[in-house]
Scaffold this active site. Sequence first.
Site, PDB file in Angstrom:
ATOM      1  N   GLU A  46     -10.918   6.677   2.563  1.00  0.00           N
ATOM      2  CA  GLU A  46     -11.818   5.802   3.312  1.00  0.00           C
ATOM      3  C   GLU A  46     -11.083   4.498   3.535  1.00  0.00           C
ATOM      4  OE1 GLU A  46     -11.688   3.321   0.257  1.00  0.00           O
ATOM      5  OE2 GLU A  46     -12.177   5.414  -0.184  1.00  0.00           O
ATOM      6  N   SER A  65       2.058  -9.671  -0.567  1.00  0.00           N
ATOM      7  CA  SER A  65       1.624  -8.268  -0.523  1.00  0.00           C
ATOM      8  C   SER A  65       1.915  -7.600   0.813  1.00  0.00           C
ATOM      9  CB  SER A  65       0.138  -8.166  -0.848  1.00  0.00           C
ATOM     10  OG  SER A  65      -0.609  -9.053  -0.037  1.00  0.00           O
ATOM     11  N   LYS A  69       0.821  -1.216   0.000  1.00  0.00           N
ATOM     12  CA  LYS A  69       0.000   0.000   0.000  1.00  0.00           C
ATOM     13  C   LYS A  69       0.857   1.269   0.000  1.00  0.00           C
ATOM     14  CE  LYS A  69      -4.392  -1.599   1.714  1.00  0.00           C
ATOM     15  NZ  LYS A  69      -4.200  -3.054   1.829  1.00  0.00           N
TER      16      LYS A  69
HETATM   17  C1  LIG Z   1      -5.011  -4.089   1.267  1.00  0.00           C
HETATM   18  C2  LIG Z   1      -4.265  -5.342   1.106  1.00  0.00           C
HETATM   19  C3  LIG Z   1      -4.565  -6.251   0.058  1.00  0.00           C
HETATM   20  C4  LIG Z   1      -5.701  -6.065  -0.910  1.00  0.00           C
HETATM   21  O1  LIG Z   1      -5.579  -4.988  -1.767  1.00  0.00           O
HETATM   22  P1  LIG Z   1      -5.242  -5.142  -3.326  1.00  0.00           P
HETATM   23  O2  LIG Z   1      -5.615  -3.827  -3.866  1.00  0.00           O
HETATM   24  O3  LIG Z   1      -6.067  -6.254  -3.896  1.00  0.00           O
HETATM   25  O4  LIG Z   1      -3.796  -5.430  -3.435  1.00  0.00           O
HETATM   26  C5  LIG Z   1      -3.780  -7.374  -0.061  1.00  0.00           C
HETATM   27  N1  LIG Z   1      -2.779  -7.648   0.799  1.00  0.00           N
HETATM   28  C6  LIG Z   1      -2.478  -6.814   1.816  1.00  0.00           C
HETATM   29  C7  LIG Z   1      -1.359  -7.184   2.735  1.00  0.00           C
HETATM   30  C8  LIG Z   1      -3.211  -5.639   2.016  1.00  0.00           C
HETATM   31  O5  LIG Z   1      -2.902  -4.830   3.042  1.00  0.00           O
END
Ligand SMILES: *Cc1c(COP(=O)(O)O)cnc(C)c1O
Length: 408
Positions: A107, A376, A85
Amino acid sequence: MKKGYFGQWGGAFIPEVLHATFVELNAEYEKARQDPAFWQEYLDLMGNYSCRPTPLTFAENLSDYLGGARIYIKREDLNHTGAHKANNVMGQGLLVRRMGKKRVIAETGAGQHGVATATMAARFGFDCTIYMGEEDVVRQRPNVFWMEKLGATVVPVTDGARTLKDAINEAFRDWVSSMDNTHYVLGTVCGPHPFPEMVAWFQSVIGIEAKKQILAQHGKMPARVYACVGGGSNAMGIFQGFFADDGVELIGVEAGGKGIDTDQHASRMCGDRAAPGVAQGYKTMFLQNDDGQMLDTHSIAAGLDYVGISPILSDLGEQGRVRFEAATDTEVLEALSLTMKKEGIIPALESAHAFVQAIKEAPDMGRDEAVIINMSGRGDKDIFTIAHAFDDPSWKEFIIDRADSYRK
Ligand SMILES: *Cc1c(COP(=O)(O)O)cnc(C)c1O
């Protein structure tokens, strides 16, 4: 094709009053995109404030244990604030500074995007207001705590079901009356144009790095790339590095919750609960009933619990360029345990969805093939959910003791 459309998906369905703001945002984004100095400024910021380039880790133990493809993990968990993010919010922060605006709003549902935005605002010296459904404010207290300590104002939204959807409406209401000095930091590759394209651009840094790294470490392209899909930003980020090579299969893994044949999941591309629709400013596949009412969603991973999906991914799914799968809550906990024990790495519950599918498929692949899992984010944030799911008795005792110490 019309700008902001991906096949039949996307668009910008916005109230007339926001028209001028979107014209300004589009112009600034296009200018930045054509200015190599902007991208360099972005890379410098991410290199010095976050942890870019993030490593690509060969998961040797996991690969040996499964006995098939070589598994590589792209370490977005090592970013500042613990997830991909940061790539998006810091990029938008640079744009906001260029536009001369002094205030940002966002948000958030699970709170992760709120924390990332509050962090960015502190770094750039912007005022920051975060809208959050009242229900979510209660459920996500640790994230609310950090947002406030980082200097943001968190506004609990008491309309409707008091969750993410209501917070989105409230954020748009704010923007309509504050657009002269305020930018709305959208958190994923959704919403009206230019957000899907712009957020995908900032996240493309993941794929650019991953491609270079896999060629250096493995000597050729990977056979498959896995990413979890909430809104779709981390998936789009890594996929972009491999679009040009038809030999690389791209797999998006959605939240299968209690199973896609139940009504407790958040899978738009698998199962049959989603249909095309226009909401929140864009056209995509939404989880909805026959009357177009948005459905309740469920996932053990709060960040995947979303009714829409990126219009870009709706299109890539329709074209067959991205294959979609769903992982259940139970499978996610199993993959998480295995990864922790074999590699000493704790994926976020969201990221563990991508691990599930890779772990299923890797054993049937050749030893000379490689797969990449986009990790992620890190799982530390999920300690409450994970400890609860594993029903850990000493954790329960710890929580009760803590609560008691406050009552005294
Ligand atoms: C917010 C988040 C996601 C989901 O968001 P995408 O826009 O689909 O990438 C996935 N993994 C983590 C660790 C997150 O914080």
